[in-house]
Design an enzyme around this catalytic site. Structure first.
Site, PDB file in Angstrom:
ATOM      1  N   ASP A   1      -9.690  -4.216   3.286  1.00 18.40           N
ATOM      2  CA  ASP A   1      -8.141  -4.420   3.286  1.00 18.40           C
ATOM      3  C   ASP A   1      -8.931  -7.052   2.959  1.00 18.40           C
ATOM      4  OD1 ASP A   1      -6.623  -3.189   2.052  1.00 18.40           O
ATOM      5  OD2 ASP A   1      -6.087  -2.290   4.137  1.00 18.40           O
TER       6      ASP A   1
ATOM      7  N   ARG B   1     -15.971  13.553  -0.545  1.00 15.77           N
ATOM      8  CA  ARG B   1     -14.981  13.883  -1.224  1.00 15.77           C
ATOM      9  C   ARG B   1     -13.781  15.235  -0.364  1.00 15.77           C
ATOM     10  NH1 ARG B   1     -14.482  12.320  -6.478  1.00 15.77           N
ATOM     11  NH2 ARG B   1     -12.201  12.763  -6.492  1.00 15.77           N
TER      12      ARG B   1
ATOM     13  N   SER C   1     -14.418  18.543   2.768  1.00 17.39           N
ATOM     14  CA  SER C   1     -14.918  18.859   3.954  1.00 17.39           C
ATOM     15  C   SER C   1     -14.433  20.579   4.103  1.00 17.39           C
ATOM     16  CB  SER C   1     -13.553  17.858   5.128  1.00 17.39           C
ATOM     17  OG  SER C   1     -11.996  19.060   4.505  1.00 17.39           O
TER      18      SER C   1
ATOM     19  N   THR D   1     -16.317  13.357   4.204  1.00 12.52           N
ATOM     20  CA  THR D   1     -16.443  11.576   4.112  1.00 12.52           C
ATOM     21  C   THR D   1     -16.127  11.510   2.194  1.00 12.52           C
ATOM     22  OG1 THR D   1     -18.517  12.116   2.700  1.00 12.52           O
ATOM     23  CG2 THR D   1     -18.966  12.521   5.132  1.00 12.52           C
ATOM     24  N   ALA D   2     -16.287   9.650   2.460  1.00 11.95           N
ATOM     25  CA  ALA D   2     -15.724   9.167   1.070  1.00 11.95           C
ATOM     26  C   ALA D   2     -16.865   9.707   0.052  1.00 11.95           C
ATOM     27  CB  ALA D   2     -15.718   7.362   1.093  1.00 11.95           C
TER      28      ALA D   2
ATOM     29  N   LYS E   1     -13.322  21.711   1.140  1.00  2.42           N
ATOM     30  CA  LYS E   1     -11.825  21.601   0.178  1.00  2.42           C
ATOM     31  C   LYS E   1     -11.599  20.141   0.156  1.00  2.42           C
ATOM     32  CE  LYS E   1      -9.328  21.272   4.544  1.00  2.42           C
ATOM     33  NZ  LYS E   1      -9.954  21.025   5.510  1.00  2.42           N
TER      34      LYS E   1
ATOM     35  N   ASP F   1      -4.402  -3.226   6.723  1.00  2.00           N
ATOM     36  CA  ASP F   1      -5.255  -3.070   8.160  1.00  2.00           C
ATOM     37  C   ASP F   1      -6.841  -2.566   7.891  1.00  2.00           C
ATOM     38  OD1 ASP F   1      -5.447  -0.264   6.479  1.00  2.00           O
ATOM     39  OD2 ASP F   1      -4.209   0.863   8.648  1.00  2.00           O
TER      40      ASP F   1
ATOM     41  N   ASP G   1       1.186  -1.115   0.004  1.00  2.00           N
ATOM     42  CA  ASP G   1       0.497  -0.118   0.170  1.00  2.00           C
ATOM     43  C   ASP G   1       0.774   1.383   0.249  1.00  2.00           C
ATOM     44  OD1 ASP G   1      -2.406   2.101   0.131  1.00  2.00           O
ATOM     45  OD2 ASP G   1      -1.862   2.027   2.330  1.00  2.00           O
TER      46      ASP G   1
END
Length: 725
Positions: A565, A416, A418, A412-413, A430, A561, A344
């Protein structure tokens, strides 16, 4: 216009500390002392039980031979003394001496395994201290929607032994974590030194890949609510104790195959030995049973048979010394055969904490305005990136004062991005260029010239291997506009290019896996020196990549982790989960890195190769040193009847009896002498397979032939001093 501050010297914010001691410190690998041998002796004697010896067919044959010769030694005084062997007389104590050294051979073989197992007991004892039953505050009911911090939830104290999977508990500063689980609310500093040996505390928090906590660790600050995931007696610490003590160690396929080969060779030589005496009897050269047993023991590969189990245990122990737990011996061997390494980018190739390096405003926007907006939107941002933006702005003169921050909009995903909604009705965002551009276009359009300038700036930063963070602002009732870009720099870890070059010399191809865009990924990959990269990688794409490589005949290792994954970790031949990761990741992998250092994959591969080379080297030595024993025993057995065989006595051994006994003594002593090498492992030097094979044959093949000639001759000189020999 660009605002930038001179960065700190490379590596300054990323000081790394090497762990000097801790529960896994065992001194020099492979070094053994008399105290260790004495401590392992009771275990070696317990292993004489045939119910344990049957797992090692070679040494079981030696034990049966020792029992038979012992019985003959006891009976000989009542049967008229020892018989002649091969036409030569033998001393009265010959059979007893053979029996004694055969027993010592078996004990020494068990001693090798017992010492290897004992090296993990200090680690296990340290871990066992963390498994003490502690009290826990279990919640009777928990509703994360109405009372996430469990301030008002009813609770009562229970023993940690009574906790079941799914129970929710509260742990406050100063208390031990009662079991393995995941934090569902809160953030805390955790002391994991009892598990990892690392004295520096770590931060664990809910809602991410660092939410897993391990039973037996201690909360140093704050308060957390956690959900238990382990059953009593099945915590991660319990698994670690079983692993380091070797209780649940399974033989690997290669080890099983070698055991079958050794057992097959032993059966062949048993048949040869049983038929030898009737055939020799026709020539009047009948051979006594003790001599036949001695011949059999010297024919079968006792050296590798004695050390095989110790080599496997020591391989797992070397991983423990590196704070890596292999959940199976198969994983250790697979690491030695790995041809593809997936790494990674964040945290492995780079330090993971991207640092703000400059503010670049678009035309028509003052750089100070961009800096102010980026800094204000980052004041409530707890991420390292957000903090670095504030630090850079402070260095350039930004001062926040006592102004109210406003409502922080977390990243948040899905969005994308904040940002910040300020009390005066203005908003700042941004994040990813496409997401921020879409946010601006919801209230109007963007000038084409600004878009082109923005694209050029994003491309420039990406080409540098950085991450562009687009900043925009606007009022709730008015239009929004692009202010500029913040350059976040990914710092590639020093020395990686050299390590990857070393892997390349081992025949291992490295692939960097990242969610970054292809341009950024290409730049980082080139700087780090990896062979290939996979950009914009999703869990499905990681899994597909591993399967493609495996279908092509490659063995694949990867590290991870997060829960995302887990599928790839389960699919990989060697899946190394970080101890700081989620429970799902640790369950999916077949190794766990207690230090959570993803670059340790390189060390794991080296240890795996070292294990395979050690086994091959000692197998070569074991087979080669039988040659000298043949030259010692065969002439001694038949020289009395066939004087022409005396020409084979190239070592000029004193007598047939001393030759046979010397070979048996050397056969036993060489096991003890090779125990340190089995535990330490043969040093691995990267190179082509042909070079490794040549070195193996030269050192352990030729050495295995020469050493016994010298050793048996020295022992014979000592035995010759004994009256009767």
């Amino acid at each position: 216009m660009t605002l930038t501050e001179t960065p700190a010297p490379a590596g300054t914010p990323f000081t790394r500390r090497t762990r000097r001691d801790g529960p896994t410190s065992t001194g020099r690998a492979g070094a053994i002392s008399v105290r260790q041998l004495v401590a392992a002796l009771p275990g070696a004697l317990r292993k004489l039980d045939p119910r344990q010896m049957w797992r090692n067919p070679v040494m079981l044959i030696v034990e049966v031979g020792a029992a038979l010769t012992t019985l003959l030694a006891i009976c000989e005084p009542f049967l008229g003394g020892p018989a002649r062997s091969g036409g030569s007389a033998v001393p009265p104590t010959f059979t007893a001496a053979i029996a004694a050294w055969l027993w010592l051979t078996v004990v020494f073989a068990n001693l090798a395994e017992s010492v290897a197992e004992g090296r993990g007991k200090a680690q296990a004892d340290s871990l066992r201290q963390t498994r003490t039953s502690t009290s826990a505050t279990r919640l009777d009911s928990y509703d994360p929607a109405t009372d996430p911090s469990a301030e008002q939830s009813p609770a009562h104290p229970v023993s940690s032994a009574d906790l079941l999977p799914g129970d929710t508990v509260i742990v406050v500063a100063g208390e031990l974590v009662p079991g393995d689980g995941d934090i569902v609310w809160g953030i805390a500093s955790i002391d994991e030194s009892a598990i990892t040996g690392e004295s520096a505390p770590v931060v664990r928090e809910s809602g991410g890949d660092r939410s897993a906590v391990t039973g037996g660790t201690r909360v140093l600050s704050d308060r957390i609510v956690m959900r238990i995931t382990s059953k009593p007696g099945e915590t991660f610490v319990d698994k670690m104790i079983a692993l380091v003590e070797g209780a649940s160690r399974q033989k690997t396929p290669n080890e099983l195959a070698l055991n079958i080969l050794l057992a097959g060779l032993s059966i062949v030589f048993v048949v040869v030995t049983l038929t030898l005496n009737p055939i020799a009897g026709y020539s009047g050269a009948a051979v006594s049973v003790p001599v036949l047993v001695a011949l059999l023991v010297c024919l079968i590969p006792t050296t590798i048979g004695a050390l095989l189990s110790a080599i496997g245990i020591a391989g797992m122990d070397r991983l423990v010394q590196h704070n890596v737990l292999a959940l199976s011996g198969r994983a250790v061997e697979a690491a030695g055969d790995v041809t593809i390494l997936l790494l990674d980018k964040t945290g492995t190739i780079t330090y993971g904490n991207r640092q703000a390096r400059e503010f670049t405003a678009v035309t028509g926007v003052d750089a100070a305005e961009l800096m102010d907006a980026a800094a204000r939107s980052s004041l409530g941002d707890p991420t390292p990136e957000g903090k670095s933006i504030v630090d850079l702005a402070h260095g350039l003169g930004f001062r926040h004062g006592d102004t109210e921050i406003g409502e922080v909009i977390p990243f948040t995903a899905q969005t994308r991005m904040s940002g910040l909604d300020q009390p005066d009705g203005s908003s700042i965002r941004k994040g990813a260029g496409s997401a921020v551009t879409k946010w601006v276009q919801e209230r109007g359009s963007i000038d084409d010239a600004v878009l082109r300038e923005l694209d050029d700036c994003v491309a420039r930063i990406s080409e540098l291997g950085g991450t562009p963070l687009v900043v925009a602002a606007g009022r709730e009732s008015g239009a929004r506009r692009i202010l500029g870009v913040v350059y976040l720099k990914d710092i590639v870890k020093a020395g990686l290019a050299e390590r990857f070059a070393e892997l390349r010399s081992m025949g291992i191809r490295t692939i960097m896996v990242t969610g970054d865009n292809p341009l950024t990924a290409k730049t980082i990959a080139a700087e780090a020196g990896v062979d290939d990269f996979l950009a914009e990688a999703t869990p499905v794409e990681k899994l597909a990549l591993i399967r493609r490589e495996q279908e092509g005949g490659n063995l694949v290792a990867m590290t991870g982790d997060g829960t995302n994954d887990a599928p790839a970790l389960a699919q990989a031949d060697v899946g190394v989960a970080m101890n700081t990761g989620t429970s799902a990741a640790k369950e999916a992998g077949n190794m766990v890195d207690l230090d959570s250092d993803p670059t340790k994959l390189i060390d794991i591969v080296r240890i795996g190769k070292q294990l395979l080379i050690t086994r091959g080297a000692l197998t070569t030595f074991s087979i080669a040193n039988d040659l000298a024993k043949y030259f010692a025993i065969i002439p001694a057995m038949f020289a009395g009847v066939f004087p022409g065989l005396a020409v084979l006595n190239v070592m000029q051994l004193h007598s047939p009896a001393s030759a046979i006994l010397s070979a048996i003594i050397f056969n036993a002593i060489i096991i003890v002498l090779l125990i340190p090498l089995a535990l330490r492992g043969v040093r691995y030097r990267p190179g082509p397979a042909s070079s490794i094979l040549s070195r193996n044959l030269l050192i352990y093949g030729v050495g295995g032939v020469i050493a016994p000639f010298i050793g048996i001759k020295i022992v014979d000189l000592v035995v010759a001093l004994i009256p009767g020999f």
